[in-house]
Design an enzyme around this catalytic site. Structure first.
Site, PDB file in Angstrom:
ATOM      1  N   ASP A 202       0.830  -1.217   0.000  1.00 19.65           N
ATOM      2  CA  ASP A 202       0.000   0.000   0.000  1.00 19.65           C
ATOM      3  C   ASP A 202       0.865   1.267   0.000  1.00 19.65           C
ATOM      4  OD1 ASP A 202      -1.920   1.955   0.512  1.00 19.65           O
ATOM      5  OD2 ASP A 202      -2.379   1.271   2.547  1.00 19.65           O
ATOM      6  N   HIS A 374      -3.891   4.673   6.563  1.00 17.70           N
ATOM      7  CA  HIS A 374      -2.783   4.097   5.796  1.00 17.70           C
ATOM      8  C   HIS A 374      -1.432   4.368   6.459  1.00 17.70           C
ATOM      9  CE1 HIS A 374      -5.454   3.244   2.368  1.00 17.70           C
ATOM     10  NE2 HIS A 374      -6.076   4.342   2.775  1.00 17.70           N
TER      11      HIS A 374
END
EC number: 3.1.-.-
Lengths: 558, 558
Positions: A202, A374
């Site tokens: 990610d 994130h």
């Protein structure tokens, strides 16, 4: 977008082919295919939300072209978590073949099943959890707990004859998450020890320095704001953010307030989360919206959707006085959410509207009421150092995020040629620990508009942008089939160009003259006459208005 | 937008009437009128840049309606500084009466004169500087130095029989500005001592806590980035930001690099600033763009426009390979600028495009290469405490900024009823130190599109948005004048709706049937038939596609 499109060679037996279909070069429509020995595994199948240069588009799907003729070879779709950008395109995939198995955690499957129900599809599912191993044809899967802004997210290790892959899905490294379910670095360490040939990771926050603060940091802020609020409190956030809602319930409860959930998706998702035990509802804190009106103003919290300024969501409707809840002086509104780029104007319009109604508006800009889902740069370095992957493929991000992530990989010791920058459609073959780019597919954006999928093209969007910028002028002339002489018209209509049709009075004689001249010279097929009208009106509008509306001439023969 | 529109009473002699025409409820088109004893003074006359829900609009002007019939009473326009949102609408005002005197500092007048030259207007000007006093009819003006992101900005005190006003224009409180010209708090203190009845004060950053860092803090960062850059450096910023460009020149000079200016407005403004001594060009550092190609890559800096992602500016053209300068691997691009809300997607597209070309992109998000031009909350408190105004009118801001600024005024001791929240068109009368709201004018947005001013209306913009979202379908039918029977058609054309016209095959018979039925029932005037077609196509498109394109039926009698 892809620079050089070229077809990959036939896939040799024993080689693992990895093709990102979506999510590389955009935040959304995440999807990757893995193929070996004739079988295909898919990880995630999400949607992308359109930007302002894609007007009227509802959703953007990954381009299924590479798998359309291979549907029978698909062994399953692993869904890493329940966010729209990872599961939203599943209904469209299942419309191609309904019995593709979906593999995911309890909450993830519950969310996709609820969505599929609206599409009247009952999927084949395989529920898994962290630590579990599954074999799907040539793919040996192993699931690892990761922490994200939705519970029950999983990373997936994919071990094959061609090599071993680890795909993080979306994740961050909150060390004290609300549910105590951390991203499992011990498992990452073990998998690294066993050898990971390719690490898909990610990139969303790879260009953010440092560390994402803990979700836990928000709780005291919410509690404090609610404690000081003299009247009603409205809190808006994402409808899948179970832990954010958990903190709202807890903060409301601590302040002796009850909570009413607003918005179809909020109610649906939180009902699922509570039923499955992901959301712990303090006794008696939830109250049905219909009964909330009976509660005193200083004893109620409304939890709603619409934190991104979406025009049809609860918060926008409140601002526009189109909702039963009327916000007024003394009320407090908290936007406990990020501000997704592109939504700024819409969100600031909401904040201004609420301020004008007299509300005290608390948001990310003036209080710590949101943390990202994130991993930031500092967290990514931990992961690289624990896993020590042979090759890295940054995924989930605009190009700048992928580049920032690749740089982190290199800083942690991954050789620069093994930190791979790819885009949607890049075909990567893995064998003996080496990754090679072997092809670049030409993948497009697939637009959903109303009930149509893929019918709106880039050319339509170009037309829409032209229409938006300048409107259109249509000119209709009925001409005699044999002589080309005008029978009726020119009738001129315009939209988005000028309020008053009398502006066209001066061009009408020009059109008549131009058509007469064309008829005289004998060139009176409708195409030629159409061009004559287009040119005449185009020149006139440019000279008179310095504008370039779409000009739509229509010659009708009678 | 205004809640209750009502006309103000006739203005009594000796009362000062203050009417914000623009800038209250938006960032831009700043303009305020002051009227006493039959004479009008204007402060600033700027433009507003459109948002995405105003497609195709080039500029938005203040609504001149309140002064249109009073042009001969205007004694002058004070321009506080040379930014577009303060001077950009002057050409449109002077088109109404060309000899209205413009009053401003040297740089401000030079910028507006250059702009007016393009409109072929030579204005009447009165150049002033800080400390200077001028009398214009019933208005006694006094100018005070303020610091902003353009040199030579002025606040203006307006003393009249009705009371004394201080208008800050845009300002911040940099205590160590590059030109050592600080916002003159000593003058503010003296004016406060003499008594300021109404304080109009910049609200842009009122909701930003703390203090804006000094412009000086950027210099070392720029110097460092340039020192480490292996190849060419491109720096983008605002074309009027003289001090930012100064720091680029100095940083380039310190690194032995030359600087080429790119972009028409950048070259024009910096030429003016250098000629007038506001920009100090180190000897030999500037080089003509045409000759810059001969300089080694590690010896050149390009200073360009386009930091907001404007499609026609230099930076966008570089990214799209439409500029002579080709950015590639090893090059460094610095966006030394703010990110104006609404421009995020455009700017991120630029950053992604540059990253893809291989450039190292340095921006506000990853380095300290920008500071704001406006006073943050901490600075505003200093000003309130030094000035101690009787009444405060927050100006220059969206509604949330005005509210935040009013709160600061109240915190500093201004009674809450004297911290006045107004909007464009609110009419305020000042007499004996008291301010009363006496009217609310109904002022609109005046849109400039191409060479037209005010011809595009809200209805046109609604049409444009519909066209953008869904495109249009036009249906043309030629019918017999007497019977209503179809002669030719229905011809169906669409734009932005579907690539392939064959989608309309199924609706054509429906239209024919509906028209035949209408003709039979005798209702065949064109308006009725138009409605029949609209209804028929509208139902079909909603049922078949769940979409709502604009439907443009045209019945032509022959």
């Amino acid at each position: 977008m892809p620079n050089d499109v070229y077809a990959p060679p036939a896939l040799p037996k024993g080689t693992l082919r990895v093709t990102p279909i979506g999510g590389l070069g955009e935040i959304g429509r995440n999807m990757t295919t893995f193929e070996i020995n004739g079988k295909i595994l898919i990880v995630d199948c999400g949607v992308l939300f359109p930007e302002e240069h894609q007007p009227g588009v509802d959703l953007i799907l990954p381009d299924f072209t590479p798998i359309k003729d291979r549907l029978k070879d698909i062994v399953g779709v692993v869904l890493t978590h329940g966010h729209e950008d990872h599961i939203g395109a599943v209904p469209y995939l299942l419309k191609l073949r309904q019995d593709i198995p979906l593999i995911g955690s309890g909450l993830t499957l519950a969310f996709i099943e609820a969505k599929l129900k609206e599409h009247r599809i009952t999927p084949y599912t395989l529920q898994v959890k962290e630590g579990q191993k599954e074999r799907l044809g040539p793919f040996n899967l192993e699931f690892v707990a990761v922490n994200h802004s939705i519970p029950d997210a999983l990373a997936v290790a994919i071990k094959t004859e061609g090599g071993s892959v680890l795909h993080t899905g979306d994740f961050k490294m909150d060390q004290l998450p609300l549910d105590n379910r951390i991203t499992d670095l011990r498992d990452f360490a073990r998998l690294g020890e066993e050898g990971i040939d390719l690490f898909l990771v990610d990139s969303t926050n790879a260009d953010v320095p440092g560390f994402t603060p803990s979700e836990r940091a928000i709780g005291p802020v919410l509690e404090d704001v609610i404690a000081r609020a003299p009247r009603r409190v409205v809190i808006a956030s994402f409808s899948s953010h179970v832990h954010r809602v958990q903190q709202v319930l807890d903060a409301a409860h601590a302040n002796g307030r009850r909570v009413a959930l607003l918005g179809r998706s909020m109610v649906r998702n939180m009902t699922i989360a509570a039923d499955l035990g992901y959301l712990k509802v303090p006794d008696g804190v939830l109250i049905d919206f219909k009964k909330a009106g009976n509660i005193p103003d200083n004893k109620i919290v409304y939890m709603s959707t619409g934190s991104q300024g979406e025009p049809m969501a609860v918060l926008s409707r409140i601002v526009n006085s189109e909702h039963q809840i009327e916000v007024g002086p003394g009320d407090t509104v908290i936007l406990a959410s990020s501000l997704i780029p592109g939504n700024e104007n819409a969100v600031y319009r909401i904040i201004d509207g609420l301020t004008k109604l007299g509300a005290n508006v608390v948001h990310k800009g003036n209080a710590k009421v949101h943390v990202s889902g994130h991993a930031a740069a500092g967290e990514l370095l931990y992961v690289y150092n624990v896993l020590r992957p042979k090759n890295v493929l940054p995924v989930h991000g605009e190009y700048r995020h992928l580049v920032a992530n690749a740089k982190l990989a290199v800083q942690s010791g991954v050789p620069v040629e093994r930190a791979i920058l790819a885009e949607d459609g890049t075909v990567l073959d893995l064998r003996n620990g080496d990754v090679k780019k072997v092809g670049q597919l030409d993948l497009g954006y697939v637009y959903v508009d109303g009930s149509t999928v893929g019918e709106i093209t880039e050319a339509d969007l170009t037309d829409r942008r032209t229409l938006a910028e300048e409107g259109f002028i249509s000119i209709i002339v009925v001409v005699d089939k044999s002589t080309g002489k005008i029978i009726t018209g020119p009738e001129i209509h315009a939209k988005g160009f000028a309020e008053d049709d009398s502006v066209f009075d001066s061009v009408r004689p020009k059109i008549e003259a131009a058509l007469a001249e064309a008829a005289q010279s004998g060139s009176h097929d409708t195409y030629a006459l159409t061009q004559v009208v287009r040119r005449t009106v185009g020149r006139w509008v440019q000279a008179s208005f310095r504008r370039r509306p779409m000009i739509v001439p229509m010659i009708i023969e009678a």
